[in-house]
Design a protein around this motif. Structure first.
Motif, mmCIF file in Angstrom:
data_model
loop_
_atom_site.group_PDB
_atom_site.id
_atom_site.type_symbol
_atom_site.label_atom_id
_atom_site.label_comp_id
_atom_site.label_asym_id
_atom_site.label_seq_id
_atom_site.Cartn_x
_atom_site.Cartn_y
_atom_site.Cartn_z
ATOM 1 N N LEU A 67 14.750 2.769 3.764
ATOM 2 C CA LEU A 67 14.413 3.994 4.490
ATOM 3 C C LEU A 67 15.627 4.906 4.605
ATOM 4 N N PRO A 68 15.397 6.229 4.667
ATOM 5 C CA PRO A 68 16.520 7.133 4.938
ATOM 6 C C PRO A 68 17.111 6.816 6.312
ATOM 7 N N PHE A 69 18.416 6.870 6.412
ATOM 8 C CA PHE A 69 19.099 6.592 7.674
ATOM 9 C C PHE A 69 20.162 7.670 7.836
ATOM 10 N N VAL A 70 19.741 8.820 8.318
ATOM 11 C CA VAL A 70 20.570 10.017 8.351
ATOM 12 C C VAL A 70 21.600 9.919 9.479
ATOM 13 N N GLY A 71 22.812 10.337 9.174
ATOM 14 C CA GLY A 71 23.824 10.472 10.213
ATOM 15 C C GLY A 71 24.808 9.324 10.312
ATOM 16 N N GLU A 72 24.540 8.206 9.682
ATOM 17 C CA GLU A 72 25.464 7.083 9.726
ATOM 18 C C GLU A 72 25.716 6.566 8.316
ATOM 19 N N ASP A 73 26.960 6.175 8.084
ATOM 20 C CA ASP A 73 27.325 5.626 6.789
ATOM 21 C C ASP A 73 27.405 4.110 6.815
ATOM 22 N N THR A 101 23.962 1.981 3.484
ATOM 23 C CA THR A 101 24.903 2.528 2.512
ATOM 24 C C THR A 101 24.299 3.803 1.918
ATOM 25 N N ASP A 102 25.144 4.791 1.703
ATOM 26 C CA ASP A 102 24.724 6.089 1.135
ATOM 27 C C ASP A 102 23.511 6.671 1.839
ATOM 28 N N GLY A 103 23.463 6.579 3.173
ATOM 29 C CA GLY A 103 22.378 7.199 3.936
ATOM 30 C C GLY A 103 21.042 6.487 3.845
ATOM 31 N N GLN A 104 21.039 5.254 3.361
ATOM 32 C CA GLN A 104 19.803 4.476 3.256
ATOM 33 C C GLN A 104 19.944 3.185 4.072
ATOM 34 N N LEU A 105 18.886 2.840 4.782
ATOM 35 C CA LEU A 105 18.812 1.583 5.520
ATOM 36 C C LEU A 105 18.060 0.574 4.665
ATOM 37 N N TYR A 106 18.661 -0.589 4.465
ATOM 38 C CA TYR A 106 18.049 -1.685 3.715
ATOM 39 C C TYR A 106 17.830 -2.842 4.682
ATOM 40 N N SER A 108 0.841 -1.199 0.000
ATOM 41 C CA SER A 108 0.000 0.000 0.000
ATOM 42 C C SER A 108 0.877 1.251 0.000
ATOM 43 N N LEU A 109 0.293 2.366 -0.386
ATOM 44 C CA LEU A 109 0.999 3.639 -0.380
ATOM 45 C C LEU A 109 1.497 3.955 1.023
ATOM 46 N N ASN A 110 0.667 3.706 2.038
ATOM 47 C CA ASN A 110 1.081 3.960 3.422
ATOM 48 C C ASN A 110 2.285 3.122 3.801
ATOM 49 N N ASP A 111 2.245 1.825 3.497
ATOM 50 C CA ASP A 111 3.369 0.957 3.842
ATOM 51 C C ASP A 111 4.633 1.402 3.117
ATOM 52 N N GLY A 112 4.482 1.817 1.868
ATOM 53 C CA GLY A 112 5.630 2.258 1.094
ATOM 54 C C GLY A 112 6.206 3.564 1.593
ATOM 55 N N LYS A 113 5.355 4.552 1.788
ATOM 56 C CA LYS A 113 5.823 5.885 2.175
ATOM 57 C C LYS A 113 6.200 5.957 3.653
ATOM 58 N N VAL A 121 13.314 -0.652 14.706
ATOM 59 C CA VAL A 121 11.955 -0.702 15.248
ATOM 60 C C VAL A 121 11.357 0.693 15.234
ATOM 61 N N GLU A 122 12.145 1.689 15.630
ATOM 62 C CA GLU A 122 11.662 3.072 15.602
ATOM 63 C C GLU A 122 11.321 3.506 14.190
ATOM 64 N N LEU A 123 12.212 3.203 13.236
ATOM 65 C CA LEU A 123 12.015 3.667 11.865
ATOM 66 C C LEU A 123 10.854 2.963 11.175
ATOM 67 N N ILE A 124 10.784 1.669 11.324
ATOM 68 C CA ILE A 124 9.785 0.900 10.587
ATOM 69 C C ILE A 124 8.461 0.887 11.329
ATOM 70 N N GLY A 125 8.538 0.989 12.651
ATOM 71 C CA GLY A 125 7.369 1.236 13.479
ATOM 72 C C GLY A 125 6.225 0.281 13.307
ATOM 73 N N ALA A 126 5.056 0.858 13.072
ATOM 74 C CA ALA A 126 3.807 0.098 13.113
ATOM 75 C C ALA A 126 3.760 -1.048 12.110
ATOM 76 N N PHE A 127 4.482 -0.941 11.012
ATOM 77 C CA PHE A 127 4.437 -2.028 10.034
ATOM 78 C C PHE A 127 4.857 -3.346 10.671
ATOM 79 N N TRP A 128 5.828 -3.280 11.589
ATOM 80 C CA TRP A 128 6.323 -4.498 12.210
ATOM 81 C C TRP A 128 5.409 -4.998 13.317
ATOM 82 N N ASN A 129 4.377 -4.228 13.659
ATOM 83 C CA ASN A 129 3.458 -4.686 14.708
ATOM 84 C C ASN A 129 2.891 -6.058 14.394
#
Length: 154
Positions: free
Chosen positions: A46-52, A120-125, A20-25, A68-76
């Motif tokens: 997801l963007p992962f600012v501050g760490e390389d 890598t490059d400020g993105q979390l995979y 869904s758009l919500n899950d994606g965004k 868990v903080e970044l992905i949040g409710a999706f992992w519920n």
């Protein structure tokens, strides 16, 4: 920019699920597959600012708290991010480096989750494989192979 991540495609018995758009965004869901016999697979970007690198975050356990903080409710659905929820017991962590990219790998029980993550490059995979006990019995080898082979180019 975002890199293409790679892992083997699940077998023909797996079906792609609509993201869904919500899950994606909101939760960075990129791909989702499910198999009634073997479990569920999901990738997040997801963007992962501050760490390389994940090593900049600290231990695998500290990094898992950040996911868990970044992905949040999706992992519920799998118990993550639920206060007192059934995120499972963290059984194992492992660190590996492929082509200069550090990966943290996790295994939880009750429910079963296999997780691999890289920055890598400020993105979390992240790739997450989840299974109940019945699915785990049938799909453990396949789920391990998919998660262990998760790859993000440097």
């Amino acid at each position: 920019g975002t890199h293409d991540s790679a892992s083997p495609s699940p077998a023909d018995t797996w079906r792609p699920d609509i993201v869904s758009l919500n899950d994606g965004k909101l939760y960075g869901v990129d791909l989702r597959f499910s198999s009634p016999a073997e479990g569920k697979l999901c990738t997040h970007v997801l963007p992962f600012v501050g760490e390389d690198s994940l090593r900049d975050v600290g231990t695998p356990e500290a990094a898992l708290d950040r996911f868990v903080e970044l992905i949040g409710a999706f992992w519920n659905e799998n118990g993550f991010g639920v206060p007192g929820g059934n995120a499972g017991t963290l059984e194992k962590t492992r660190v590996k480096t492929v082509e200069g990219v550090t990966y943290y790998l996790y295994e939880t029980s009750k429910p079963r989750n296999l997780i691999a993550a890289a920055v890598t490059d400020g993105q979390l995979y992240v790739i997450n494989a989840a299974a109940n006990d019945r699915q785990w019995a049938a799909g453990e080898a396949n789920l391990r192979a998919i998660v262990d082979s998760f790859y993000v180019p440097p």
